[in-house]
Structures are given as C-alpha cells and as structure tokens.
Design a protein around this motif. Structure first.
Motif, PDB file in Angstrom:
ATOM      1  N   THR A   1     -12.711   8.761   0.936  1.00 37.56           N
ATOM      2  CA  THR A   1     -12.918   8.788  -0.485  1.00 37.56           C
ATOM      3  C   THR A   1     -11.305   8.856  -0.810  1.00 37.56           C
ATOM      4  OG1 THR A   1     -14.985   9.624  -0.880  1.00 37.56           O
ATOM      5  CG2 THR A   1     -13.350   9.698  -2.842  1.00 37.56           C
ATOM      6  N   LEU A   2     -10.908   7.928  -1.620  1.00 33.51           N
ATOM      7  CA  LEU A   2      -9.179   8.301  -1.878  1.00 33.51           C
ATOM      8  C   LEU A   2      -9.128   8.290  -3.451  1.00 33.51           C
ATOM      9  CD1 LEU A   2      -8.335   5.021  -0.093  1.00 33.51           C
ATOM     10  CD2 LEU A   2      -8.311   7.241   0.805  1.00 33.51           C
ATOM     11  N   GLY A   3      -8.156   9.356  -3.728  1.00 31.92           N
ATOM     12  CA  GLY A   3      -7.875   9.566  -5.272  1.00 31.92           C
ATOM     13  C   GLY A   3      -6.653   8.920  -5.563  1.00 31.92           C
ATOM     14  N   ALA A   4      -5.866   8.778  -6.603  1.00 31.34           N
ATOM     15  CA  ALA A   4      -4.988   8.405  -7.102  1.00 31.34           C
ATOM     16  C   ALA A   4      -3.839   8.682  -6.223  1.00 31.34           C
ATOM     17  CB  ALA A   4      -4.593   8.629  -8.576  1.00 31.34           C
ATOM     18  N   GLY A   5      -3.058   7.790  -5.652  1.00 29.91           N
ATOM     19  CA  GLY A   5      -1.850   7.950  -4.691  1.00 29.91           C
ATOM     20  C   GLY A   5      -1.257   6.949  -4.002  1.00 29.91           C
ATOM     21  N   LYS A   6      -0.400   7.229  -3.317  1.00 32.47           N
ATOM     22  CA  LYS A   6       0.188   6.044  -2.240  1.00 32.47           C
ATOM     23  C   LYS A   6      -0.344   6.364  -1.010  1.00 32.47           C
ATOM     24  CE  LYS A   6       3.935   4.786  -5.079  1.00 32.47           C
ATOM     25  NZ  LYS A   6       3.917   3.401  -5.181  1.00 32.47           N
ATOM     26  N   TYR A   7      -0.898   5.587  -0.044  1.00 28.52           N
ATOM     27  CA  TYR A   7      -1.411   5.764   1.120  1.00 28.52           C
ATOM     28  C   TYR A   7      -0.885   5.177   2.237  1.00 28.52           C
ATOM     29  CZ  TYR A   7      -4.888   8.314  -1.428  1.00 28.52           C
ATOM     30  OH  TYR A   7      -5.541   9.187  -2.223  1.00 28.52           O
ATOM     31  N   VAL A   8      -0.943   5.224   3.597  1.00 30.14           N
ATOM     32  CA  VAL A   8      -0.279   4.583   4.519  1.00 30.14           C
ATOM     33  C   VAL A   8      -1.540   4.428   5.556  1.00 30.14           C
ATOM     34  CG1 VAL A   8       1.186   4.453   6.398  1.00 30.14           C
ATOM     35  CG2 VAL A   8       1.940   5.454   4.442  1.00 30.14           C
ATOM     36  N   LEU A   9      -1.790   2.989   5.917  1.00 34.14           N
ATOM     37  CA  LEU A   9      -2.866   2.788   7.099  1.00 34.14           C
ATOM     38  C   LEU A   9      -1.889   2.307   8.298  1.00 34.14           C
ATOM     39  CD1 LEU A   9      -4.139   1.615   4.171  1.00 34.14           C
ATOM     40  CD2 LEU A   9      -5.916   0.953   5.919  1.00 34.14           C
ATOM     41  N   PHE A  10      -2.460   2.944   9.540  1.00 36.15           N
ATOM     42  CA  PHE A  10      -1.675   2.803  10.662  1.00 36.15           C
ATOM     43  C   PHE A  10      -2.221   3.113  11.919  1.00 36.15           C
ATOM     44  CE2 PHE A  10      -1.512   7.200   9.829  1.00 36.15           C
ATOM     45  CZ  PHE A  10      -1.526   7.938  10.842  1.00 36.15           C
ATOM     46  N   CYS A  11      -2.105   2.388  12.998  1.00 31.33           N
ATOM     47  CA  CYS A  11      -2.674   2.706  14.186  1.00 31.33           C
ATOM     48  C   CYS A  11      -2.017   3.912  14.933  1.00 31.33           C
ATOM     49  CB  CYS A  11      -2.347   1.590  15.353  1.00 31.33           C
ATOM     50  SG  CYS A  11      -2.960   1.708  16.760  1.00 31.33           S
ATOM     51  N   ALA A  12      -2.860   4.935  15.176  1.00 31.03           N
ATOM     52  CA  ALA A  12      -2.172   6.283  15.819  1.00 31.03           C
ATOM     53  C   ALA A  12      -2.058   6.131  17.293  1.00 31.03           C
ATOM     54  CB  ALA A  12      -3.282   7.489  15.212  1.00 31.03           C
ATOM     55  N   ILE A  13      -2.274   5.149  17.879  1.00 28.15           N
ATOM     56  CA  ILE A  13      -2.446   5.101  19.442  1.00 28.15           C
ATOM     57  C   ILE A  13      -0.881   4.939  19.858  1.00 28.15           C
ATOM     58  CG2 ILE A  13      -2.991   3.841  21.619  1.00 28.15           C
ATOM     59  CD1 ILE A  13      -5.531   3.248  20.238  1.00 28.15           C
ATOM     60  N   ASP A  14      -0.548   5.564  20.842  1.00 31.23           N
ATOM     61  CA  ASP A  14       0.850   5.653  21.311  1.00 31.23           C
ATOM     62  C   ASP A  14       1.889   5.463  20.363  1.00 31.23           C
ATOM     63  OD1 ASP A  14      -0.141   6.027  23.686  1.00 31.23           O
ATOM     64  OD2 ASP A  14      -0.514   3.797  24.268  1.00 31.23           O
ATOM     65  N   SER A  15       2.799   4.670  20.322  1.00 32.77           N
ATOM     66  CA  SER A  15       4.021   4.318  19.344  1.00 32.77           C
ATOM     67  C   SER A  15       3.624   3.108  18.638  1.00 32.77           C
ATOM     68  CB  SER A  15       5.283   4.116  20.071  1.00 32.77           C
ATOM     69  OG  SER A  15       5.237   3.249  21.001  1.00 32.77           O
ATOM     70  N   HIS A  16       2.455   2.675  18.805  1.00 32.63           N
ATOM     71  CA  HIS A  16       2.108   1.570  17.832  1.00 32.63           C
ATOM     72  C   HIS A  16       2.781   1.499  16.281  1.00 32.63           C
ATOM     73  CE1 HIS A  16      -1.443   0.320  20.380  1.00 32.63           C
ATOM     74  NE2 HIS A  16      -0.302   0.571  21.140  1.00 32.63           N
ATOM     75  N   ARG A  17       2.643   2.706  15.841  1.00 31.19           N
ATOM     76  CA  ARG A  17       2.940   2.786  14.374  1.00 31.19           C
ATOM     77  C   ARG A  17       4.548   2.569  14.366  1.00 31.19           C
ATOM     78  NH1 ARG A  17       2.297   7.681  10.025  1.00 31.19           N
ATOM     79  NH2 ARG A  17       3.183   6.790   8.351  1.00 31.19           N
ATOM     80  N   LYS A  18       4.937   3.059  15.272  1.00 29.63           N
ATOM     81  CA  LYS A  18       6.588   2.799  15.097  1.00 29.63           C
ATOM     82  C   LYS A  18       7.306   1.495  15.411  1.00 29.63           C
ATOM     83  CE  LYS A  18       8.048   7.458  16.716  1.00 29.63           C
ATOM     84  NZ  LYS A  18       8.809   8.408  17.647  1.00 29.63           N
TER      85      LYS A  18
END
Length: 182
Positions: A155-172
């Motif tokens: 459930t998301l309220g008003a705002g800015k969100y980031v979806l990412f892969c949390a495995i190793d350095s995938h986000r970087k």
C-alpha cells in the motif's frame, strides 16, 4: 558499458564482436603491417582506394552498432499498462533484466493498494524492492530465478518511491526505477 553488453542477446554480442574484430584488424594492418611491407603505403595511386576502404569499414561498424545494439521487439513489448482493479488495487506489470527495470507509463497514480507482478526476463537472479515515505506491506520480493515471476503487494501513500533490485550491486548498475504517487 558492461551493463549494456549484459542486456544484449548472444547473437547481438557475436555480431558486434565480429564487426569490431574486423574494424580492429583493418586499423592495425593499415597502421603497422602495410607500412612495413610497403614504405610508401598507401602511395600516390593507392590513396583513393584506401580512403574508400576506411569509409566502408567505418560505416560497417556504425551500422552494426545501430542494428545489433538496439533492443529486441520482445523487450519493447514487455512494457504494459497498469490495470485498475477495484478488489486488489492497481496491478503494475514489471519486467526485470540485466540491469534495468521496465515499468509501463504510469501517470496520475493515487494512493492505495498496488500489486506489482514481476517477471525476470534476464539471465541471472533478481528481486524487486520498493522504498519511499509511506510503504506498508512487505516491500521486497523473494529472489526471482531467470524466467520466473513474483508478486509484490504493498500500500503506497502520496510520495515518491524507488523500485530497485536489492541483490548485490544491481541497483548501482542502473537497476532502479522511480514512481510518483498522489
């Protein structure tokens, strides 16, 4: 650069590799081998054919980057729209691949319940996590094997969100996407 190569199919990698090898072989032979054998290379009468050969090889390299470096139609077709459902909330189809997250075009999102259906179209394992100001529910999926699927319900309220892969350095490596609600 490596994350771009990881996203290409094997055929595209081979095509770029072959054309790159031809380009490098031509450059090295024209720079080192031919002048050793013929000291006046390309010579008075060989300059025009040499210039034409340079342009042909260069155009071939540019064409291969254009054709082999673009996304396949399958990857473009993975983008799907979010579907509004009264019972389960808004369903958003997400595709993950090395090293990017593909979301549909999402505009005018309202706060509420979201179901992210995640497909791993890559060749290595990924997951999907979400961070932001008003997240309730489990904000991360289990590890998704290549070709596998998972569901993330939050459930998301008003705002800015980031979806990412949390495995190793995938986000970087660029495996993240932004989402705005409200």
């Amino acid at each position: 650069m490596l994350h771009v190569l990881a996203g290409l199919s094997t055929g595209h990698k081979l095509g770029l590799g072959v054309v790159g090898a031809v380009f490098i072989a031509f450059a090295l032979s024209a720079s080192f081998l031919a002048p050793r054998r013929w000291p006046d290379f390309p010579g008075e009468h060989g300059l025009s054919p040499f210039v034409i050969a340079c342009f042909v090889v260069f155009a071939g390299m540019l064409a291969s980057v254009y054709f082999f470096g673009k996304e396949s139609e399958e990857a473009k077709g993975a983008e799907a729209a979010a579907v509004e459902s009264s019972a389960g909330g808004t369903t958003v189809k997400v595709t993950e691949k090395e090293y990017r997250i593909v979301l549909p075009t999402l505009k005018g999102l309202k706060h509420g319940r979201y179901v992210f259906t995640v497909h791993n179209a890559g060749k290595i394992a990924h997951n999907l996590a979400i961070t932001g100001p008003h997240v309730s529910g489990n904000p991360i999926t289990a590890t998704i094997k290549p070709g596998g699927d998972a569901t993330l319900k939050v459930t998301l309220g008003a705002g800015k969100y980031v979806l990412f892969c949390a495995i190793d350095s995938h986000r970087k490596l660029g495996m993240q996407a932004k989402l705005s609600v409200g």
